[in-house]
Design a protein around this motif. Structure first.
Motif, PDB file in Angstrom:
ATOM      1  N   VAL A   1       8.756  19.164   6.051  1.00 18.09           N
ATOM      2  CA  VAL A   1       8.011  18.850   5.995  1.00 18.09           C
ATOM      3  C   VAL A   1       7.346  17.890   5.238  1.00 18.09           C
ATOM      4  CG1 VAL A   1       6.754  20.017   3.528  1.00 18.09           C
ATOM      5  CG2 VAL A   1       8.436  21.503   4.523  1.00 18.09           C
ATOM      6  N   LEU A   2       6.043  16.808   5.257  1.00 20.42           N
ATOM      7  CA  LEU A   2       5.685  15.886   5.580  1.00 20.42           C
ATOM      8  C   LEU A   2       4.825  16.133   4.135  1.00 20.42           C
ATOM      9  CD1 LEU A   2       4.811  14.006   8.390  1.00 20.42           C
ATOM     10  CD2 LEU A   2       7.308  14.300   7.536  1.00 20.42           C
ATOM     11  N   VAL A   3       5.852  15.560   3.059  1.00 20.27           N
ATOM     12  CA  VAL A   3       4.644  15.377   1.455  1.00 20.27           C
ATOM     13  C   VAL A   3       3.519  13.923   1.275  1.00 20.27           C
ATOM     14  CG1 VAL A   3       5.290  15.884  -0.654  1.00 20.27           C
ATOM     15  CG2 VAL A   3       6.732  16.465   0.334  1.00 20.27           C
ATOM     16  N   VAL A   4       2.836  14.297   1.062  1.00 24.40           N
ATOM     17  CA  VAL A   4       2.572  12.915   0.695  1.00 24.40           C
ATOM     18  C   VAL A   4       2.091  12.878  -0.936  1.00 24.40           C
ATOM     19  CG1 VAL A   4       0.045  11.500   1.252  1.00 24.40           C
ATOM     20  CG2 VAL A   4       1.056  12.868   2.776  1.00 24.40           C
ATOM     21  N   LEU A   5       2.965  11.963  -1.486  1.00 23.25           N
ATOM     22  CA  LEU A   5       1.619  12.022  -2.577  1.00 23.25           C
ATOM     23  C   LEU A   5       1.382   9.965  -2.613  1.00 23.25           C
ATOM     24  CD1 LEU A   5       5.530  12.780  -2.287  1.00 23.25           C
ATOM     25  CD2 LEU A   5       4.923  13.147  -5.232  1.00 23.25           C
ATOM     26  N   ALA A   6       0.378  10.109  -3.671  1.00 19.21           N
ATOM     27  CA  ALA A   6       0.266   8.619  -3.866  1.00 19.21           C
ATOM     28  C   ALA A   6       0.330   8.362  -5.760  1.00 19.21           C
ATOM     29  CB  ALA A   6      -1.500   8.547  -3.329  1.00 19.21           C
ATOM     30  N   SER A   7       0.081   6.884  -5.701  1.00 17.80           N
ATOM     31  CA  SER A   7       0.356   6.115  -7.091  1.00 17.80           C
ATOM     32  C   SER A   7      -0.489   6.248  -7.690  1.00 17.80           C
ATOM     33  CB  SER A   7       0.981   4.772  -7.046  1.00 17.80           C
ATOM     34  OG  SER A   7       0.818   4.128  -7.496  1.00 17.80           O
ATOM     35  N   LYS A   8      -0.575   6.953  -9.003  1.00 15.69           N
ATOM     36  CA  LYS A   8      -2.061   6.874  -9.824  1.00 15.69           C
ATOM     37  C   LYS A   8      -2.899   5.859 -10.210  1.00 15.69           C
ATOM     38  CE  LYS A   8      -0.525  11.449 -11.498  1.00 15.69           C
ATOM     39  NZ  LYS A   8      -0.618  12.125 -12.922  1.00 15.69           N
ATOM     40  N   ALA A   9      -1.733   4.645 -10.432  1.00 15.67           N
ATOM     41  CA  ALA A   9      -2.083   2.872 -10.297  1.00 15.67           C
ATOM     42  C   ALA A   9      -3.213   2.712  -9.586  1.00 15.67           C
ATOM     43  CB  ALA A   9      -1.274   1.803  -9.874  1.00 15.67           C
ATOM     44  N   ALA A  10      -3.786   3.347  -8.398  1.00 10.40           N
ATOM     45  CA  ALA A  10      -4.484   3.188  -7.572  1.00 10.40           C
ATOM     46  C   ALA A  10      -6.379   4.220  -7.902  1.00 10.40           C
ATOM     47  CB  ALA A  10      -4.371   3.111  -6.238  1.00 10.40           C
ATOM     48  N   PRO A  11      -6.974   3.786  -8.163  1.00  9.47           N
ATOM     49  CA  PRO A  11      -8.553   4.401  -8.806  1.00  9.47           C
ATOM     50  C   PRO A  11      -8.236   4.791  -7.873  1.00  9.47           C
ATOM     51  CG  PRO A  11      -9.309   2.006  -8.072  1.00  9.47           C
ATOM     52  CD  PRO A  11      -7.692   1.954  -8.346  1.00  9.47           C
ATOM     53  N   THR A  12      -8.500   5.318  -5.853  1.00 13.17           N
ATOM     54  CA  THR A  12      -8.601   5.513  -4.617  1.00 13.17           C
ATOM     55  C   THR A  12      -7.342   6.804  -4.446  1.00 13.17           C
ATOM     56  OG1 THR A  12      -7.935   3.783  -3.499  1.00 13.17           O
ATOM     57  CG2 THR A  12     -10.649   3.938  -4.485  1.00 13.17           C
ATOM     58  N   TYR A  13      -6.680   6.576  -5.180  1.00 11.89           N
ATOM     59  CA  TYR A  13      -5.409   7.671  -4.844  1.00 11.89           C
ATOM     60  C   TYR A  13      -5.541   8.653  -4.190  1.00 11.89           C
ATOM     61  CZ  TYR A  13      -4.685  10.546  -9.012  1.00 11.89           C
ATOM     62  OH  TYR A  13      -5.001  11.232  -9.310  1.00 11.89           O
ATOM     63  N   VAL A  14      -6.478   9.729  -4.194  1.00 13.92           N
ATOM     64  CA  VAL A  14      -6.288  10.648  -4.107  1.00 13.92           C
ATOM     65  C   VAL A  14      -7.024  10.884  -3.287  1.00 13.92           C
ATOM     66  CG1 VAL A  14      -7.513  13.328  -4.109  1.00 13.92           C
ATOM     67  CG2 VAL A  14      -6.176  11.941  -6.118  1.00 13.92           C
ATOM     68  N   TYR A  15      -8.242  10.476  -2.348  1.00 16.19           N
ATOM     69  CA  TYR A  15      -8.917   9.674  -0.972  1.00 16.19           C
ATOM     70  C   TYR A  15      -7.832   9.098  -0.030  1.00 16.19           C
ATOM     71  CZ  TYR A  15     -12.486   9.876  -4.362  1.00 16.19           C
ATOM     72  OH  TYR A  15     -13.327  10.558  -5.685  1.00 16.19           O
ATOM     73  N   ASP A  16      -6.730   7.856  -0.369  1.00 15.20           N
ATOM     74  CA  ASP A  16      -5.975   6.999   0.109  1.00 15.20           C
ATOM     75  C   ASP A  16      -5.364   8.914   0.997  1.00 15.20           C
ATOM     76  OD1 ASP A  16      -7.050   5.086  -0.585  1.00 15.20           O
ATOM     77  OD2 ASP A  16      -5.440   4.246  -2.004  1.00 15.20           O
ATOM     78  N   GLY A  17      -4.152   9.912  -0.105  1.00 12.10           N
ATOM     79  CA  GLY A  17      -3.720  10.533   0.384  1.00 12.10           C
ATOM     80  C   GLY A  17      -4.338  11.394   1.421  1.00 12.10           C
ATOM     81  N   SER A  18      -5.514  11.854   1.084  1.00  6.14           N
ATOM     82  CA  SER A  18      -5.823  12.799   1.775  1.00  6.14           C
ATOM     83  C   SER A  18      -6.087  11.395   3.600  1.00  6.14           C
ATOM     84  CB  SER A  18      -7.650  12.961   1.640  1.00  6.14           C
ATOM     85  OG  SER A  18      -7.468  13.953   0.158  1.00  6.14           O
ATOM     86  N   LEU A  19      -6.386  10.205   3.709  1.00  4.08           N
ATOM     87  CA  LEU A  19      -6.565   9.992   5.334  1.00  4.08           C
ATOM     88  C   LEU A  19      -5.491  10.127   5.593  1.00  4.08           C
ATOM     89  CD1 LEU A  19      -9.259   7.385   4.155  1.00  4.08           C
ATOM     90  CD2 LEU A  19      -9.811   8.963   4.571  1.00  4.08           C
ATOM     91  N   VAL A  20      -4.030   9.394   4.935  1.00  3.94           N
ATOM     92  CA  VAL A  20      -2.941  10.132   5.459  1.00  3.94           C
ATOM     93  C   VAL A  20      -2.774  11.685   5.887  1.00  3.94           C
ATOM     94  CG1 VAL A  20      -0.005   9.709   4.680  1.00  3.94           C
ATOM     95  CG2 VAL A  20      -1.638   7.851   4.143  1.00  3.94           C
ATOM     96  N   MET A  21      -2.551  12.404   4.374  1.00  8.36           N
ATOM     97  CA  MET A  21      -2.543  13.299   5.376  1.00  8.36           C
ATOM     98  C   MET A  21      -3.645  13.882   7.065  1.00  8.36           C
ATOM     99  SD  MET A  21      -0.845  15.760   3.893  1.00  8.36           S
ATOM    100  CE  MET A  21      -1.155  16.744   4.317  1.00  8.36           C
ATOM    101  N   GLY A  22      -4.473  13.750   7.202  1.00  3.03           N
ATOM    102  CA  GLY A  22      -5.759  13.567   8.164  1.00  3.03           C
ATOM    103  C   GLY A  22      -4.833  12.648   9.424  1.00  3.03           C
TER     104      GLY A  22
END
Length: 173
Positions: A81-102
């Motif tokens: 299991v690879l868990v992707v989390l992203a820092s809420k400090a970045a305004p684009t964190y959800v998008y950034d993490g979604s690209l990592v998942m892809g």
């Protein structure tokens, strides 16, 4: 067709896995693909928890199942299991993490592995159990769980792609 486009078109979500371990060098290549995902202003807000320890994997599975209100394994028996989390400090964190998942899922496919995006990472890591896991790992900061990329060798042949809907693309010429 080029290799990247072929991987995009032929990748499928896998929901049945063999218990066979994934070689570490294969995992390293997949993780590298995740690390090179585009991020807003190159902030690199995501982090990846690479879970190969069965006890931790099972702990995450139990947390995720409890959120769903079930006792079944939401990771379909996948050994990694690879868990992707992203820092809420970045305004684009959800998008950034979604690209990592892809990137992780496409790289897994290129390596001959099955993968699937499993949700509820947000809820897991908002819980006290999830926050405690991050503290155990020495991870500080405000992170949101984006998703779990489960990996393994497919136990059965994935289904063919469904036809794409007719109104998917609107051209403005």
């Amino acid at each position: 067709m080029n290799q990247v486009l072929d991987a995009i078109i032929t990748r499928r979500s896998v929901r049945s896995y063999k218990p066979d371990p994934i070689p570490e060098d294969v995992l390293e290549r997949i993780l590298t693909a995740g690390q090179y995902a585009a991020t807003g202003m190159n902030r690199q807000s995501p982090i990846i928890l690479a879970v190969t320890d069965k006890a931790v994997r099972d702990e995450l599975s139990a947390m995720n199942a409890a959120i769903m209100g079930t006792d079944k394994d939401p990771f379909y028996g996948a050994p990694v299991v690879l868990v992707v989390l992203a820092s809420k400090a970045a305004p684009t964190y959800v998008y950034d993490g979604s690209l990592v998942m892809g990137n992780l899922m496409l790289a897994a496919h290129a390596e001959g592995l099955g993968s699937c995006w499993i949700h509820r990472a947000k809820e897991e890591f908002e819980s006290e159990e999830g926050k405690a896991l991050l503290r155990r790992l020495g991870i500080d900061g405000e992170y949101e769980g984006i998703g779990h990329c489960i990996l393994g060798y497919a136990a059965e042949e994935p289904k063919a792609a469904a036809p794409r809907k007719q109104d998917y693309v609107y051209w403005l010429r």
